[in-house]
Enzyme design. Structure first.
Site, PDB file in Angstrom:
ATOM      1  N   CYS A 130      49.076  50.116  54.314  1.00  0.00           N
ATOM      2  CA  CYS A 130      50.326  50.034  53.549  1.00  0.00           C
ATOM      3  C   CYS A 130      51.320  49.070  54.135  1.00  0.00           C
ATOM      4  O   CYS A 130      52.295  48.723  53.491  1.00  0.00           O
ATOM      5  CB  CYS A 130      50.972  51.412  53.446  1.00  0.00           C
ATOM      6  SG  CYS A 130      51.762  51.970  54.969  1.00  0.00           S
ATOM      7  N   ARG A 277      39.069  29.331  39.783  1.00  0.00           N
ATOM      8  CA  ARG A 277      40.305  29.415  39.012  1.00  0.00           C
ATOM      9  C   ARG A 277      41.384  30.039  39.887  1.00  0.00           C
ATOM     10  O   ARG A 277      41.092  30.670  40.897  1.00  0.00           O
ATOM     11  CB  ARG A 277      40.129  30.256  37.738  1.00  0.00           C
ATOM     12  CG  ARG A 277      39.839  31.727  38.013  1.00  0.00           C
ATOM     13  CD  ARG A 277      39.665  32.497  36.718  1.00  0.00           C
ATOM     14  NE  ARG A 277      39.398  33.912  36.958  1.00  0.00           N
ATOM     15  CZ  ARG A 277      40.345  34.831  37.097  1.00  0.00           C
ATOM     16  NH1 ARG A 277      41.618  34.483  37.029  1.00  0.00           N
ATOM     17  NH2 ARG A 277      40.031  36.095  37.309  1.00  0.00           N
TER      18      ARG A 277
END
Length: 289
Positions: A130, A277
């Site tokens: 986190c 991409r």
């Protein structure tokens, strides 16, 4: 600039017995898993004869490059602002159990470094997933004296960005063993791999990269492209900004706060860099399409 090793031989893994299931058939086999252990970061500060020592943070990490991780954490959390502020860093000799000796590091600040005691009075607990809690606004990060990012480059050819994920993965020796690690890598604007670190935590991997750059006196990192293996969170943008990194590319998606922060810092932010991409969320002028 002098070049540290891109990565070290993988030692941070363990073995376990698993049941591999194919269809309805199960077989027993040995598997390799990424190691995860706690690292306690202790801090020494104050003038000679009046030194104080206290625990600053505990983070779950993949063992290895621990000094870099601690140095990067100190920089990105605003405890130090330069290599000169760090007098030394080593595994702490004062632990009580031998098996914990390599899970505790102590960073000694230079005697002249002023320490903000309220900041140290807050004991961090950082999980490997986190990141550091408490960065609730971009204004707070601006107040931490982040370097001003360059406005004259670097410029990167669009085709170079397509090549970075494959080059990063090819250098991830530990990922190839375990399949369970994140990576952060620095590239030159022409796509040369400069430095790579792996960890079970995205934030730890980046702190290791920034810590290595700090210890080798590379900062600010004004002429590099940073590629991270997961998504681009606000915390990763903040850490990159502290190190002076102008281009952050992520294999995954950015968060809305990450995009806002990158825009405010003048950073180029790319997402979904995979399968030939990617999206440019801000700072498109650095990418030559």
């Amino acid at each position: 600039m002098p070049t540290p090793p891109v990565f070290l031989p993988p030692t941070s893994y363990d073995y376990c017995t698993v049941q591999r299931v194919a269809g309805t058939q199960a077989t027993e086999a040995s598997d390799v898993v990424a190691a995860e252990e706690p690292l306690e970061i202790r801090l020494g500060y104050g003038p000679a004869g009046q030194r104080e020592h206290r625990t600053l943070a505990i983070t779950m990490r993949t063992p290895g490059h621990d000094m870099e991780l601690a140095a990067g954490f100190l920089l990105t959390e605003g405890i130090i602002h330069s290599r000169a502020a760090l007098a030394g860093i080593r595994y702490c000799p004062d632990v009580t159990k031998d098996e914990e000796r390599e899970n505790v590091v102590r960073a000694e600040l230079a005697e002249t470094v002023a320490v903000a005691l309220p900041r140290l009075e807050r004991h961090f607990y950082t999980s490997s997933s986190c990141g550091v809690c408490g960065k609730t606004s971009i204004d707070a990060v601006h107040a931490a004296s982040c370097p001003v990012l360059p406005t004259d480059g670097p410029y990167v050819e669009a085709a170079i960005i397509h090549e970075l994920p494959e080059r990063q993965r090819a250098a991830q020796a530990l990922f190839e063993q375990t399949g369970g690690l994140h990576a952060a890598a620095l590239f030159s604007p022409t796509g040369e791999l400069l430095l790579l670190r792996e960890d079970v935590g995205r934030h730890n991997a980046l702190d290791k990269v920034i810590g290595a750059a700090l210890l080798h006196e590379w900062l600010p990192l004004h002429n590099v492209v940073l590629l991270v293996s997961g998504r681009a969170s606000f915390e990763l943008v903040q850490k990159a900004a502290v190190a002076g990194i102008p281009v952050l590319a992520a294999v995954g998606a950015p968060s809305s706060l990450a995009v806002r922060a990158a825009h405010d810092f003048g950073m180029t932010l790319l997402g979904f860099v995979r399968q030939q991409r990617y999206n440019i969320y801000c700072g498109a002028w650095r990418i030559r399409v």
